[in-house]
Design an enzyme around this catalytic site. Sequence first.
Site, short mmCIF file in Angstrom:
data_model
loop_
_atom_site.label_atom_id
_atom_site.label_comp_id
_atom_site.label_asym_id
_atom_site.label_seq_id
_atom_site.Cartn_x
_atom_site.Cartn_y
_atom_site.Cartn_z
N HIS A 145 0.83 -1.21 0.00
CA HIS A 145 0.00 0.00 0.00
C HIS A 145 0.87 1.26 0.00
O HIS A 145 2.06 1.21 0.30
CB HIS A 145 -0.92 0.03 1.22
CG HIS A 145 -2.13 -0.86 1.08
ND1 HIS A 145 -2.08 -2.21 1.36
CD2 HIS A 145 -3.39 -0.60 0.66
CE1 HIS A 145 -3.28 -2.75 1.12
NE2 HIS A 145 -4.09 -1.79 0.70
N LYS A 149 -0.79 4.86 4.64
CA LYS A 149 -1.74 3.95 5.28
C LYS A 149 -1.39 3.75 6.76
O LYS A 149 -0.23 3.51 7.09
CB LYS A 149 -1.76 2.60 4.54
CG LYS A 149 -2.83 1.64 5.06
CD LYS A 149 -3.01 0.45 4.14
CE LYS A 149 -3.97 -0.58 4.71
NZ LYS A 149 -5.32 -0.08 4.97
#
Length: 262
Positions: A145, A149
């Site tokens: 990601h 995040k």
Amino acid sequence: MIRVGVLGACGRLGATVCTAVAATSDLELVAAVDPRACGVPVGGLVPAGSIDALEAAGAEVAVDFTEPAAAVGNLEWCASHDIHAVCGTTGIDAAGLDRLRAAFDPSGRPNAIVAANFSLSAVLMMRFAELAAPFFDGVEVIELHHDQKKDAPSGTALETARRIGAVRALSGASPFGEDATTTVSCEGARGGVTADGIHVHSVRLAGLVAHQEVLFGGPGQSLLIRQDSYDRNSFMPGVLLACRRVASTPGLTVGLDALLGI
Ligand code: NAP
């Protein structure tokens, strides 16, 4: 035309849903709601501050991309105002789902579809992983990601591992092999281990969006299942499908698998 209202319309996902609904010929965006009342038009509408705007606009379906603390109450409001609900907000716990099951009674109307991942590629990736689960000696999950995040591993990675573990246990196949590693010179090198004993590795890098690999291994062979979400539009086909199908899907449905017939 299905009349759709969006809750969380000033948010990243909510604004994308407003634009997608407004651009879809069989759906009509009739209300945009967000307490932030950003004043910026989304999908051609200026967001209203109160959920009452859904009823005033005659919405048949409400889409919620807000936050867990708000979503369950929003959906209960929809249930009591005869408005079908499609919810993508993540982090709704078991108690919240129980409240929604009670609110959306399959013997009556309206209905609700709640999915933690509306990306069709992610839904299929998890299903393919379930199909492969009985046939290999081991599996590891690698999720990748963007570097902003907050949580690790991702909810999708945990859900993938849970589903692989559940299918493996039901299949009668022997448990996945033990980790033979005896020396770890850099802590975390083998990733985290879920309740089902599956190793999960979280990569965080600028430039990434949301990606996952499920890697199965057996003697002389491996199987790699990879899914990539490059931007928020990846969630829109799933959201639009749910808007179209929610009126004919009784009660509360969790996940998109049933809608896709997989
Ligand atoms: P975001 O940018 O923070 O947007 C959330 C918006 O909802 C904010 O504008 C917030 O306003 C508003 N809001 C809060 N309470 C509300 C209420 N009671 N009624 C209406 N609007 C309300 O977050 P995001 O990135 O769009 O993500 C939203 C949710 O979708 C998160 O739970 C995220 O994890 C989830 N998500 C799901 C999927 C999926 O496929 N299911 C994909 C990506 C993300 P304030 O800022 O004033 O609180």
